[in-house]
Scaffold this motif. Structure first.
Motif, short mmCIF file in Angstrom:
data_model
loop_
_atom_site.label_atom_id
_atom_site.label_comp_id
_atom_site.label_asym_id
_atom_site.label_seq_id
_atom_site.Cartn_x
_atom_site.Cartn_y
_atom_site.Cartn_z
N ASP A 101 65.01 79.62 81.96
CA ASP A 101 63.68 80.18 82.20
C ASP A 101 62.66 79.03 82.16
O ASP A 101 62.86 78.03 81.46
N ALA A 108 61.53 84.84 83.74
CA ALA A 108 62.68 85.71 83.45
C ALA A 108 62.31 86.76 82.41
O ALA A 108 62.65 87.93 82.56
N ASP A 153 71.59 90.24 83.61
CA ASP A 153 71.02 89.19 82.77
C ASP A 153 72.07 88.17 82.35
O ASP A 153 72.86 88.41 81.45
N ARG A 155 70.82 84.95 81.79
CA ARG A 155 69.93 83.84 81.44
C ARG A 155 70.66 82.85 80.54
O ARG A 155 71.46 83.24 79.70
#
Length: 171
Positions: A101, A108, A153, A155
């Motif tokens: 991010d 994000a 997700d 991330r």
């Protein structure tokens, strides 16, 4: 009421300063590529600020299963563009968030909160830590995006094999 007007004025000044800083950054640190088109129809990948990951994904055979792979740096204009692209596609169903991010902007985090909580009456993304999470898209586009797209997700994942496995499980 005066307090709200004052806060909105402060946010407007801050936004204008950030816009000017963004223009300077584009000149000092040009980013040559923002996305790559694939041959797929249902799955897209967003590598957030991870340019190396964007390049890895774009040069892999997985592009045959991806509609597009791109990056996302900002919590406002970037998300506006993402919403517009995704809602223009009648076939896209999944958006995989991976990579890092963007510090300071947290797109994000803003996108995850948009999907979960939506917007307030001022088109501000509810619940995000992003500093200027105001969306300019029409609310009906935001709602269509939230209904049409399932956010996956990943991330902080930089593992191409795990990303590929996720794509294969979706297609």
């Amino acid at each position: 009421m005066k307090r709200l007007v004052g806060e909105l004025t402060d946010l407007n000044i801050k936004f204008q300063l950030e816009e000017a800083a963004g223009v300077v950054c584009k000149v000092i640190y040009p980013i040559p590529v923002s996305s790559f088109s694939g041959k797929g129809t249902e799955v897209a990948i967003c590598t957030l600020s991870s340019m190396d990951l964007l390049k890895k994904v774009s040069s892999d055979a997985i592009m045959n299963k991806l509609l597009i792979v791109g990056r996302l740096f900002s919590e406002n204009k970037g998300i506006d563009h993402l919403i517009q692209f995704c809602t223009m596609s009648s076939t896209m169903k999944y958006l995989i968030l991976c990579g890092k991010d963007t510090n300071g902007h947290y797109p994000a985090d803003a996108l995850m909160n948009l999907m979960q909580f939506g917007l307030d009456e001022h088109n501000k993304i509810i619940g995000t830590k992003a500093p200027y999470p105001f969306i300019k898209c029409y609310p009906n586009l935001v709602n269509k995006f939230r209904e049409q797209i399932k956010l996956i997700d990943l991330r902080d994942c930089y593992d191409l094999d795990k990303i590929i496995e996720t794509v294969n499980n979706l297609t």
